[in-house]
Motif scaffolding. Structure first.
Motif, PDB file in Angstrom:
ATOM      1  N   ALA A  99       0.827  -1.205   0.000  1.00 15.40           N
ATOM      2  CA  ALA A  99       0.000   0.000   0.000  1.00 15.40           C
ATOM      3  C   ALA A  99       0.864   1.258   0.000  1.00 15.40           C
ATOM      4  CB  ALA A  99      -0.936   0.009   1.200  1.00 15.40           C
ATOM      5  N   PHE A 100       0.291   2.314  -0.534  1.00 21.83           N
ATOM      6  CA  PHE A 100       0.937   3.619  -0.587  1.00 21.83           C
ATOM      7  C   PHE A 100      -0.034   4.623   0.025  1.00 21.83           C
ATOM      8  CE2 PHE A 100       2.181   0.942  -4.047  1.00 21.83           C
ATOM      9  CZ  PHE A 100       3.568   1.047  -4.101  1.00 21.83           C
ATOM     10  N   HIS A 101       0.404   5.321   1.049  1.00 24.50           N
ATOM     11  CA  HIS A 101      -0.466   6.261   1.753  1.00 24.50           C
ATOM     12  C   HIS A 101       0.014   7.695   1.547  1.00 24.50           C
ATOM     13  CE1 HIS A 101      -3.046   8.079   4.693  1.00 24.50           C
ATOM     14  NE2 HIS A 101      -2.035   8.459   5.449  1.00 24.50           N
ATOM     15  N   VAL A 102      -0.826   8.517   0.919  1.00 21.87           N
ATOM     16  CA  VAL A 102      -0.525   9.942   0.780  1.00 21.87           C
ATOM     17  C   VAL A 102      -0.885  10.602   2.105  1.00 21.87           C
ATOM     18  CG1 VAL A 102      -0.948  12.045  -0.542  1.00 21.87           C
ATOM     19  CG2 VAL A 102      -1.069   9.815  -1.682  1.00 21.87           C
ATOM     20  N   GLN A 103       0.148  10.862   2.922  1.00 24.01           N
ATOM     21  CA  GLN A 103      -0.112  11.246   4.304  1.00 24.01           C
ATOM     22  C   GLN A 103      -0.722  12.635   4.450  1.00 24.01           C
ATOM     23  OE1 GLN A 103       4.053  10.427   4.989  1.00 24.01           O
ATOM     24  NE2 GLN A 103       4.336  12.475   5.832  1.00 24.01           N
ATOM     25  N   ASN A 104      -0.619  13.468   3.418  1.00 24.29           N
ATOM     26  CA  ASN A 104      -1.237  14.786   3.484  1.00 24.29           C
ATOM     27  C   ASN A 104      -2.390  14.908   2.481  1.00 24.29           C
ATOM     28  OD1 ASN A 104       0.504  14.644   1.313  1.00 24.29           O
ATOM     29  ND2 ASN A 104       1.236  16.751   1.499  1.00 24.29           N
ATOM     30  N   ALA A 105      -3.018  13.785   2.152  1.00 25.49           N
ATOM     31  CA  ALA A 105      -4.101  13.785   1.163  1.00 25.49           C
ATOM     32  C   ALA A 105      -5.285  14.621   1.630  1.00 25.49           C
ATOM     33  CB  ALA A 105      -4.549  12.355   0.867  1.00 25.49           C
ATOM     34  N   ASP A 106      -5.575  14.605   2.939  1.00 19.41           N
ATOM     35  CA  ASP A 106      -6.708  15.386   3.428  1.00 19.41           C
ATOM     36  C   ASP A 106      -6.466  16.887   3.255  1.00 19.41           C
ATOM     37  OD1 ASP A 106      -4.715  15.360   5.338  1.00 19.41           O
ATOM     38  OD2 ASP A 106      -6.060  15.097   7.038  1.00 19.41           O
ATOM     39  N   LEU A 107      -5.231  17.312   3.443  1.00 21.36           N
ATOM     40  CA  LEU A 107      -4.888  18.717   3.236  1.00 21.36           C
ATOM     41  C   LEU A 107      -5.043  19.089   1.756  1.00 21.36           C
ATOM     42  CD1 LEU A 107      -3.726  21.441   4.161  1.00 21.36           C
ATOM     43  CD2 LEU A 107      -1.429  20.467   3.871  1.00 21.36           C
ATOM     44  N   ILE A 108      -4.553  18.219   0.878  1.00 22.49           N
ATOM     45  CA  ILE A 108      -4.670  18.460  -0.559  1.00 22.49           C
ATOM     46  C   ILE A 108      -6.140  18.516  -0.973  1.00 22.49           C
ATOM     47  CG2 ILE A 108      -4.162  17.503  -2.852  1.00 22.49           C
ATOM     48  CD1 ILE A 108      -1.638  16.247  -1.580  1.00 22.49           C
ATOM     49  N   TYR A 109      -6.943  17.643  -0.391  1.00 19.50           N
ATOM     50  CA  TYR A 109      -8.387  17.620  -0.659  1.00 19.50           C
ATOM     51  C   TYR A 109      -9.018  18.967  -0.306  1.00 19.50           C
ATOM     52  CZ  TYR A 109     -13.284  16.100  -0.126  1.00 19.50           C
ATOM     53  OH  TYR A 109     -14.653  15.965  -0.213  1.00 19.50           O
ATOM     54  N   ASP A 110      -8.608  19.523   0.821  1.00 21.93           N
ATOM     55  CA  ASP A 110      -9.160  20.809   1.261  1.00 21.93           C
ATOM     56  C   ASP A 110      -8.664  21.974   0.401  1.00 21.93           C
ATOM     57  OD1 ASP A 110     -10.599  19.649   3.322  1.00 21.93           O
ATOM     58  OD2 ASP A 110      -9.018  19.947   4.807  1.00 21.93           O
ATOM     59  N   GLN A 111      -7.496  21.824  -0.216  1.00 21.77           N
ATOM     60  CA  GLN A 111      -6.903  22.913  -1.005  1.00 21.77           C
ATOM     61  C   GLN A 111      -7.343  22.917  -2.465  1.00 21.77           C
ATOM     62  OE1 GLN A 111      -2.769  22.008  -0.312  1.00 21.77           O
ATOM     63  NE2 GLN A 111      -2.574  23.555   1.305  1.00 21.77           N
ATOM     64  N   THR A 112      -8.045  21.884  -2.891  1.00 23.03           N
ATOM     65  CA  THR A 112      -8.375  21.723  -4.305  1.00 23.03           C
ATOM     66  C   THR A 112      -9.860  21.444  -4.501  1.00 23.03           C
ATOM     67  OG1 THR A 112      -7.889  19.346  -4.202  1.00 23.03           O
ATOM     68  CG2 THR A 112      -6.086  20.820  -4.865  1.00 23.03           C
ATOM     69  N   ASP A 113     -10.301  21.556  -5.751  1.00 23.25           N
ATOM     70  CA  ASP A 113     -11.652  21.095  -6.070  1.00 23.25           C
ATOM     71  C   ASP A 113     -11.575  19.643  -6.525  1.00 23.25           C
ATOM     72  OD1 ASP A 113     -10.812  21.069  -8.727  1.00 23.25           O
ATOM     73  OD2 ASP A 113     -11.830  22.922  -9.262  1.00 23.25           O
ATOM     74  N   LEU A 114     -12.721  19.093  -6.892  1.00 24.00           N
ATOM     75  CA  LEU A 114     -12.790  17.668  -7.222  1.00 24.00           C
ATOM     76  C   LEU A 114     -11.909  17.303  -8.411  1.00 24.00           C
ATOM     77  CD1 LEU A 114     -13.993  14.862  -6.864  1.00 24.00           C
ATOM     78  CD2 LEU A 114     -16.031  15.631  -8.082  1.00 24.00           C
ATOM     79  N   LEU A 115     -11.956  18.104  -9.473  1.00 24.50           N
ATOM     80  CA  LEU A 115     -11.172  17.806 -10.664  1.00 24.50           C
ATOM     81  C   LEU A 115      -9.681  17.858 -10.366  1.00 24.50           C
ATOM     82  CD1 LEU A 115     -11.013  17.220 -13.678  1.00 24.50           C
ATOM     83  CD2 LEU A 115     -11.199  19.679 -14.115  1.00 24.50           C
ATOM     84  N   GLU A 116      -9.251  18.856  -9.616  1.00 25.91           N
ATOM     85  CA  GLU A 116      -7.830  18.994  -9.282  1.00 25.91           C
ATOM     86  C   GLU A 116      -7.364  17.845  -8.394  1.00 25.91           C
ATOM     87  OE1 GLU A 116      -7.399  23.864  -9.375  1.00 25.91           O
ATOM     88  OE2 GLU A 116      -8.216  22.868  -7.610  1.00 25.91           O
ATOM     89  N   PHE A 117      -8.197  17.484  -7.422  1.00 25.29           N
ATOM     90  CA  PHE A 117      -7.830  16.377  -6.529  1.00 25.29           C
ATOM     91  C   PHE A 117      -7.681  15.079  -7.325  1.00 25.29           C
ATOM     92  CE2 PHE A 117      -8.827  12.906  -3.536  1.00 25.29           C
ATOM     93  CZ  PHE A 117      -7.868  13.156  -2.559  1.00 25.29           C
ATOM     94  N   ALA A 118      -8.631  14.834  -8.242  1.00 28.32           N
ATOM     95  CA  ALA A 118      -8.567  13.628  -9.064  1.00 28.32           C
ATOM     96  C   ALA A 118      -7.314  13.629  -9.937  1.00 28.32           C
ATOM     97  CB  ALA A 118      -9.822  13.512  -9.926  1.00 28.32           C
ATOM     98  N   ASP A 119      -6.980  14.788 -10.507  1.00 30.80           N
ATOM     99  CA  ASP A 119      -5.783  14.891 -11.353  1.00 30.80           C
ATOM    100  C   ASP A 119      -4.513  14.606 -10.549  1.00 30.80           C
ATOM    101  OD1 ASP A 119      -7.176  15.462 -13.635  1.00 30.80           O
ATOM    102  OD2 ASP A 119      -6.899  17.632 -13.535  1.00 30.80           O
TER     103      ASP A 119
END
Length: 324
Positions: free
Chosen positions: A187-207
C-alpha cells in the motif's frame, strides 16, 4: 441490459445465448471475432452494458480485445467478463490488467454464470455512480467536491491500466487464499491527502491522485501488478511475492517521481503529496480471512510507517483497517 458476447465457437455462442435468455437477459448480440466485435460496437447507437469475451481467439485474442474496448469512448467502465478454459493465474492477471472485471470458465456452469452476471449488475450500478462522478468532475466549480467524499474511491482512467477498487476486490475474491500465496499487497499512503483535498476542487484532486498513481507505476515498471485507488489517499498494489523488497528505497524513489510530476503544485499553494510505502503483506498458508482483507491490512501497514505527518482525518475506512 445490452450484452455483447464474443467467441469464435458458434455452438458456444448459441449455448450462452440460451443460458442468458433463461436468466432474463434478452438483448444479446453475438459475434465470432474481435474485428466483428469492434465493428458492432462502432455501429451501435447505444453502448453495450456488458461484454463477455473469449480469451483464446485467432488473430486478436480476448485480452487484447479487452484492452482495445477499454480505450473506446464510453467504455472505460463497462463491465467486461472474460470467458476462459484457462484458470492459470498468469492468464487471469493479464486479463485484469487489460481491464477485465471478472471471468467465467468453460464449460459454462449456469450457477457460476448467474453469479458473474449478478456481479455485472452491481458493476453497472457502480458505472452509473462513476458517470455521476465524471459529470461532477466536469461541472464542479473551484472549491467544491459535489457529493464526492474524501473517503471515496476514484476511477483514475487517465492513469494507465489502474483498476477500479471493485475490480481489485473481485480479483482477490476470485483467486482465493490458496492462489494468493504467490502474491503480496503493498500500500501507498498519501499522508497529506486530506490537506490536498481541502486545497483543491474535485477535478484537481482527481488529477493529483492520477499523477501519484502514474508515479507509483513508474517505480513498478517490469513488475506484474494491479493498482487501485482505495480512497482517503490510499493506494493498494497486488504484485508477485518476492523475497526482497526495500520499503525505504522504494519510498524515496516514489516520492522523487511525485516531485518530478507535481513540483509545480507548490507555486499554486497546494501541498506536494508525501507518500509512505508499506511492507509487502500476504496471507499465510492456512488463512480463513476474506481475501479482500489483504487490501486493508496493507493500508494499515503503510499508515504506520515513519514519515512526516502533515495531517490526518478519521474516516470510516480507518475502522476497516483492524485486520490481522
Amino acid at each position: 441490459m445490452k450484452i455483447l458476447v464474443v467467441d469464435d465457437e458458434p455452438i458456444f455462442l448459441e449455448l450462452i445465448k440460451k443460458y442468458l435468455g433463461a436468466m432474463g437477459y434478452n438483448d444479446i448480440h453475438t459475434v465470432p471475432s474481435a474485428i466483428k466485435a469492434l465493428e458492432t460496437i462502432g455501429k451501435s447507437q447505444r453502448s453495450f452494458d456488458c461484454c463477455l469475451l473469449d480469451i483464446r481467439m485467432p488473430d486478436i485474442d480476448g485480452v487484447e480485445l479487452c484492452r482495445m474496448i477499454r480505450s473506446l469512448p464510453g467504455y472505460g467502465a463497462v463491465p467486461i467478463v472474460m470467458i476462459t478454459s484457462m484458470t492459470d493465474k498468469s492468464y487471469i492477471d493479464h486479463a485484469f490488467q487489460a481491464g477485465a472485471n471478472d471471468y467465467v470458465t468453460k464449460p459454462i456452469d449456469t450457477t457460476e454464470l448467474s453469479a458473474r452476471m449478478g456481479m455485472v449488475k452491481a458493476l453497472v450500478a457502480e458505472r452509473a455512480n462513476a458517470g455521476r462522478l465524471t459529470k461532477e468532475l466536469e461541472e464542479t466549480s473551484f472549491g467544491g467536491h459535489g457529493s464526492f467524499k474524501f473517503e471515496d474511491s476514484l476511477p483514475l482512467e487517465d492513469a494507465g491500466d489502474t483498476v477500479l477498487l471493485s475490480s481489485l476486490e473481485n480479483y482477490l475474491l476470485r483467486l482465493g487464499n490458496i492462489r494468493l500465496l504467490g502474491s503480496a499487497a503493498v500500500a501507498f499512503h498519501v499522508q497529506n491527502a486530506d490537506l490536498i483535498y481541502d486545497q483543491t476542487d474535485l477535478l484537481e484532486f482527481a488529477d493529483i491522485m492520477c499523477e501519484v498513481a502514474l508515479a507509483i507505476k513508474e517505480c513498478l515498471i517490469g513488475v506484474n501488478h494491479l493498482l487501485a485507488y482505495v480512497g482517503s489517499g490510499d493506494f493498494c498494489c497486488i504484485q508477485p511475492r518476492t523475497g526482497y523488497f526495500d520499503t525505504s528505497e522504494f519510498q524515496i524513489a516514489v516520492n522523487d517521481k511525485v516531485a518530478q510530476r507535481l513540483g509545480a503544485l507548490e507555486w499554486m499553494n497546494v501541498a506536494l503529496p508525501a507518500l509512505k510505502v508499506g511492507n509487502p503483506c500476504s496471507n499465510g498458508l492456512v488463512s480463513f480471512n476474506d481475501p479482500t482483507d489483504l487490501i486493508y491490512k496493507s493500508i494499515h501497514d503503510a499508515r504506520k510507517q515513519p514519515g512526516k505527518i502533515l495531517g490526518s482525518r478519521n474516516s470510516h475506512l480507518e475502522r476497516s483497517l483492524n485486520v490481522g
